[in-house]
Design an enzyme around this catalytic site. Sequence first.
Site, PDB file in Angstrom:
ATOM      1  N   HIS A 169      14.899  27.957  22.888  1.00 55.23           N
ATOM      2  CA  HIS A 169      16.269  27.546  22.585  1.00 55.23           C
ATOM      3  C   HIS A 169      17.100  28.829  22.614  1.00 55.23           C
ATOM      4  O   HIS A 169      17.150  29.581  21.631  1.00 55.23           O
ATOM      5  CB  HIS A 169      16.367  26.894  21.209  1.00 55.23           C
ATOM      6  CG  HIS A 169      15.399  25.774  20.991  1.00 55.23           C
ATOM      7  ND1 HIS A 169      15.362  24.665  21.793  1.00 55.23           N
ATOM      8  CD2 HIS A 169      14.436  25.589  20.050  1.00 55.23           C
ATOM      9  CE1 HIS A 169      14.415  23.843  21.354  1.00 55.23           C
ATOM     10  NE2 HIS A 169      13.841  24.376  20.303  1.00 55.23           N
ATOM     11  N   HIS A 199       4.559  22.079  19.894  1.00 53.43           N
ATOM     12  CA  HIS A 199       4.019  22.296  18.552  1.00 53.43           C
ATOM     13  C   HIS A 199       2.756  21.456  18.341  1.00 53.43           C
ATOM     14  O   HIS A 199       1.671  22.012  18.245  1.00 53.43           O
ATOM     15  CB  HIS A 199       5.048  22.033  17.454  1.00 53.43           C
ATOM     16  CG  HIS A 199       6.304  22.823  17.582  1.00 53.43           C
ATOM     17  ND1 HIS A 199       6.304  24.197  17.649  1.00 53.43           N
ATOM     18  CD2 HIS A 199       7.599  22.433  17.678  1.00 53.43           C
ATOM     19  CE1 HIS A 199       7.536  24.630  17.777  1.00 53.43           C
ATOM     20  NE2 HIS A 199       8.347  23.579  17.799  1.00 53.43           N
ATOM     21  N   TYR A 256      19.805  22.138  24.433  1.00 53.68           N
ATOM     22  CA  TYR A 256      20.497  21.024  23.778  1.00 53.68           C
ATOM     23  C   TYR A 256      21.844  21.374  23.165  1.00 53.68           C
ATOM     24  O   TYR A 256      22.442  20.558  22.466  1.00 53.68           O
ATOM     25  CB  TYR A 256      19.594  20.348  22.740  1.00 53.68           C
ATOM     26  CG  TYR A 256      19.114  21.162  21.564  1.00 53.68           C
ATOM     27  CD1 TYR A 256      19.830  21.219  20.386  1.00 53.68           C
ATOM     28  CD2 TYR A 256      17.885  21.817  21.610  1.00 53.68           C
ATOM     29  CE1 TYR A 256      19.368  21.914  19.292  1.00 53.68           C
ATOM     30  CE2 TYR A 256      17.403  22.507  20.526  1.00 53.68           C
ATOM     31  CZ  TYR A 256      18.141  22.555  19.359  1.00 53.68           C
ATOM     32  OH  TYR A 256      17.664  23.250  18.280  1.00 53.68           O
ATOM     33  N   ASP A 300      10.419  29.736  21.421  1.00 52.58           N
ATOM     34  CA  ASP A 300      11.125  28.760  20.600  1.00 52.58           C
ATOM     35  C   ASP A 300      12.423  29.302  20.006  1.00 52.58           C
ATOM     36  O   ASP A 300      13.425  29.438  20.705  1.00 52.58           O
ATOM     37  CB  ASP A 300      10.187  28.254  19.511  1.00 52.58           C
ATOM     38  CG  ASP A 300      10.687  26.988  18.827  1.00 52.58           C
ATOM     39  OD1 ASP A 300      11.809  26.548  19.120  1.00 52.58           O
ATOM     40  OD2 ASP A 300       9.969  26.432  17.986  1.00 52.58           O
ATOM     41  N   ARG A 317      16.964  24.655   9.261  1.00 49.15           N
ATOM     42  CA  ARG A 317      17.688  23.852  10.250  1.00 49.15           C
ATOM     43  C   ARG A 317      19.177  23.755   9.902  1.00 49.15           C
ATOM     44  O   ARG A 317      20.037  23.780  10.784  1.00 49.15           O
ATOM     45  CB  ARG A 317      17.076  22.450  10.357  1.00 49.15           C
ATOM     46  CG  ARG A 317      17.627  21.659  11.530  1.00 49.15           C
ATOM     47  CD  ARG A 317      16.991  20.287  11.645  1.00 49.15           C
ATOM     48  NE  ARG A 317      17.468  19.366  10.626  1.00 49.15           N
ATOM     49  CZ  ARG A 317      17.358  18.039  10.722  1.00 49.15           C
ATOM     50  NH1 ARG A 317      16.764  17.499  11.780  1.00 49.15           N
ATOM     51  NH2 ARG A 317      17.798  17.261   9.761  1.00 49.15           N
TER      52      ARG A 317
END
Length: 450
Positions: A57, A268, A120, A319, A81
């Site tokens: 990401h 994962h 995203y 990641d 998050r």
Amino acid sequence: MTAIHAETALLPSGLAHDVRVTFASAMIETVEVGVAAQAGDEIAPCLLPAIANLHSHAFQRAMAGLAETRGPADDNFWSWRKEMYRFGLTMGPEHAEAVAAQLYMEMLEAGFCRVGEFHYLHHDTTGAPYANPAEMAERIVAASCEAGIGLTLLPVFYAHADFGGAPPLDGQRRFIHDLDAYARLMERAAALVAALPGGVLGIAPHSLRAVTPDELTAILPLARGGPIHIHVSEQTAEVDACLAWSGARPVEWLLDHAPVDERWCLIHATHMTEAECTAMAKSGATAGLCPLTEANLGDGIFPALAFLEEGGRFGVGSDSNIQISLAGELRQLEYAQRLAHRSRNAIARPGGSTGLHLLEEALAGGGRALGAPHGIAVAHPADLVTLDMSAVDWLPRAKTLDHFVFAEGIGIDGVWVGGAKRVADGRHVHRDQIAARFQQAMRDLLANGD
């Protein structure tokens, strides 16, 4: 014609000595073993095939090291998050491109040749679509071109906050698509990737939390035969929520309800039962492991030994991009298994080198997961890495790969992607200009954040 002569090289057949590799364009033309160097050859003590970084990401590179302050209660993935959402809501297209270029430069300097960008961050900061629905995807493509890394673009379909089609959260507003809007994004993304040398396009249903079963079925044809990546079973809370929703665990549900095969990469897959390990391995799907991020987030430990015993394959990715290190990802994967099983040299064949086995598995799994040929072989892309062993000239060559993964002193010297040299003497050829843009972007982002 470029020629590299290596004292030792990692070939599909294993380690070989006195290897000469030539390429005149993007593809390897000859591989000779047991030959002497010729005048004009680049000389290297060790030559490796460059490895694919299968999960990234890019925008999260901007927050590396900025989420390490403990909150008033216990911190976990879900508290991280929230910080990631807050940070992601401030980033404009120019920032995203500058951050991605810095990241991809660092990946090349670490020995990665290709990135699977699980992309995203789609819309503007309010959640409204850009006039160009692929604006942010174009920035990813531009960054990959500037750095010179191979790109497998994986636009993410993200529609819900939780299992059962729960409405999205406000912090997710930059990610959200309906089926029609996602199809339009994929159409534009296909045109972008078609114009990109070596480009590969796939799809990324974000997770079973974010995609309903009907939506998952609807978007699969948009992969057009390319890779399919999905987050699954990263957190125990996710497993519990999936059980409450469906009566099945996430990997179990996915294997029972989706056509999972070798095109799929399950990112994962940390929390699996023995039965899930066996079924996933037999499906042919690649396990997309991100050991440094999984450790940083406190996710848990992937059941690598059980998975590999069943013939499973894995690759590695960075990641959240907390740290970019090929050796570091492989080392963390191995050390986690040692801690879990209280053993040493856990991921190795009996009597074999752990470093060699880790590199071979990551090479094969990463290439398959990103839809790209891999390895030092004729007609394969000239994606190559030479090691700098000047600080360990005393080291027995048979110990090179173990030392590279588990010790200090061996660095990346040169990196070629598609025959173009992107890293020389350990430094990206455009490091200064890329780093300057990144530094300015970070100053802007942190000022906006305050």
